[in-house]
Design an enzyme around this catalytic site. Structure first.
Site, PDB file in Angstrom:
ATOM      1  N   CYS A 164      45.462  38.111  46.434  1.00 20.88           N
ATOM      2  CA  CYS A 164      45.051  37.660  45.098  1.00 20.88           C
ATOM      3  C   CYS A 164      46.150  37.974  44.077  1.00 20.88           C
ATOM      4  O   CYS A 164      46.466  39.155  43.843  1.00 20.88           O
ATOM      5  CB  CYS A 164      43.743  38.352  44.717  1.00 20.88           C
ATOM      6  SG  CYS A 164      43.172  37.968  43.051  1.00 20.88           S
ATOM      7  N   CYS A 209      44.922  40.118  41.111  1.00 22.97           N
ATOM      8  CA  CYS A 209      44.709  41.517  41.500  1.00 22.97           C
ATOM      9  C   CYS A 209      46.033  42.279  41.525  1.00 22.97           C
ATOM     10  O   CYS A 209      46.097  43.453  41.114  1.00 22.97           O
ATOM     11  CB  CYS A 209      44.041  41.584  42.873  1.00 22.97           C
ATOM     12  SG  CYS A 209      42.432  40.747  42.958  1.00 22.97           S
TER      13      CYS A 209
END
Length: 349
Positions: A64, A67
């Site tokens: 991600c 993230c």
């Protein structure tokens, strides 16, 4: 000469000393451990630690990008955890799909605040300043907590965690078949379908065995008694139904008899009325015949105006012939009366 020879020796000694110092300092510098992270990884085995104290959790995935952008901010926030009196943790949803199901994570990254077992969803940016203000100013108090079935500690979310963990294992197994072993994807799907059917049949067999184990059959004499009681109850019910049908038939017969009696009485009344009418008609006819006969017999003497008896007699004879009833007409009337009487007699029967 002596001075010229000492110069190279001193240089060699100095170089050897520097090399020795570098050799001794190198392993010490290499042995220094890197800076330890203050973020505690959370797994299915230690996630219950967040039920005590104050925690901030981050759910992320290695692939991600968002993230990865918040990793440095999250590490800085964890370093100030002791000052803020808060613990900081992170959960890898790839490695821990059960925890992602327990917290029902649908977007990444996802942040949660926990205070003594009460969980709240943090929807702000993952920046150090915002996270710090969220704790210092206690902004979490204005956020609605996850209570009831939405709470990660509830039985519902425990079941959701089990489903997510099973799905994660199936996904890893599918990747093992398709990537590691090189099996086509449709073969993997067929395998999972067959495995699902076999598992369902096995669970059905297990349930049948469990029910047979817990089912205690009655002793023989008790079963015979129960069978006799059942038969007696059925016979009693059949008798009750038969009695009810007989009572119904009796009531119907009585109603039919009453209706027949009423019909006969009505017929008798009608017959009496018809007989009375016939008698009246006969009386009227007889009276008319008597009157006509009396009129025919009661003819007076010749008049005072000088009319001779011979002149009057033909005229009166003609009038008497015309006024006297014909025997054929009387016979027709009597026949009609007889027919009516016979019809009424048939009706009475």
């Amino acid at each position: 000469m002596a001075g010229g020879r000492c110069g190279p020796q001193l240089t060699a000694l100095l170089a050897a000393w520097i090399a020795a110092v570098a050799a001794t300092a190198g392993p010490e510098e290499a042995a220094l451990p890197p800076e330890q992270s203050r973020v505690q990884p959370m797994t299915a085995s230690n996630w219950t630690l967040v039920m005590e104290g104050e925690w901030m959790l981050k759910f992320y995935a290695p692939w991600c990008p968002s993230c990865q952008q918040t990793d440095s901010e999250w590490e800085a926030f964890a370093k100030n955890g002791e000052i803020l009196q808060i613990s900081v943790g992170k959960v890898d949803v790839i490695q821990e799909p059960g925890l992602s199901g327990r917290f029902f994570v649908t977007t990444l990254p996802a942040f949660f605040h926990a205070k003594d077992g009460i969980f709240r969803r943090y929807r702000g940016p993952g920046i150090f300043e915002d996270l710090q203000n969220y704790i210092l100013e206690k902004k979490w108090q204005s956020v609605e907590p996850l209570t009831g079935w939405k709470s990660p500690a509830s039985l519902t979310m425990s079941g959701m965690a089990g489903l997510f963990s099973i799905s994660g294992k199936i996904w890893h197994l599918h990747n093992y078949f398709t990537v590691t072993l090189g099996i086509p994807a449709w073969c993997s799907y067929v395998f999972f379908v067959i495995a699902t059917l076999v598992f369902g049949l096995f669970m059905g067999l297990v349930l049948v065995v469990i029910s047979e184990c817990f089912y205690v059959p009655l002793p023989r004499h008790l079963s015979e008694r129960s069978e006799q009681n059942r038969r007696s109850e059925e016979a009693h019910r059949a008798e009750q139904l038969q009695d009810a049908e007989e009572e119904k038939d009796d009531s119907n017969e009585e109603e039919n008899k009453d209706s027949l009696v009423d019909d006969e009485e009505e017929k008798e009344d009608l017959g009496d009325e018809d007989e009375a009418e016939e008698e009246e008609e006969e009386d009227n006819l007889a009276a008319g015949v008597d009157e006509e006969r009396s009129e025919a017999n009661d003819q007076g003497p010749p008049g005072e105006d000088g009319v001779t008896r011979e002149e009057v007699e033909p005229e009166e004879a003609e009038e008497g012939i015309s006024e006297q009833p014909c025997p054929a007409d009387t016979e027709v009337v009597e026949d009609s009366l007889r027919q009516r009487k016979s019809q009424h007699a048939d009706k009475g029967l």
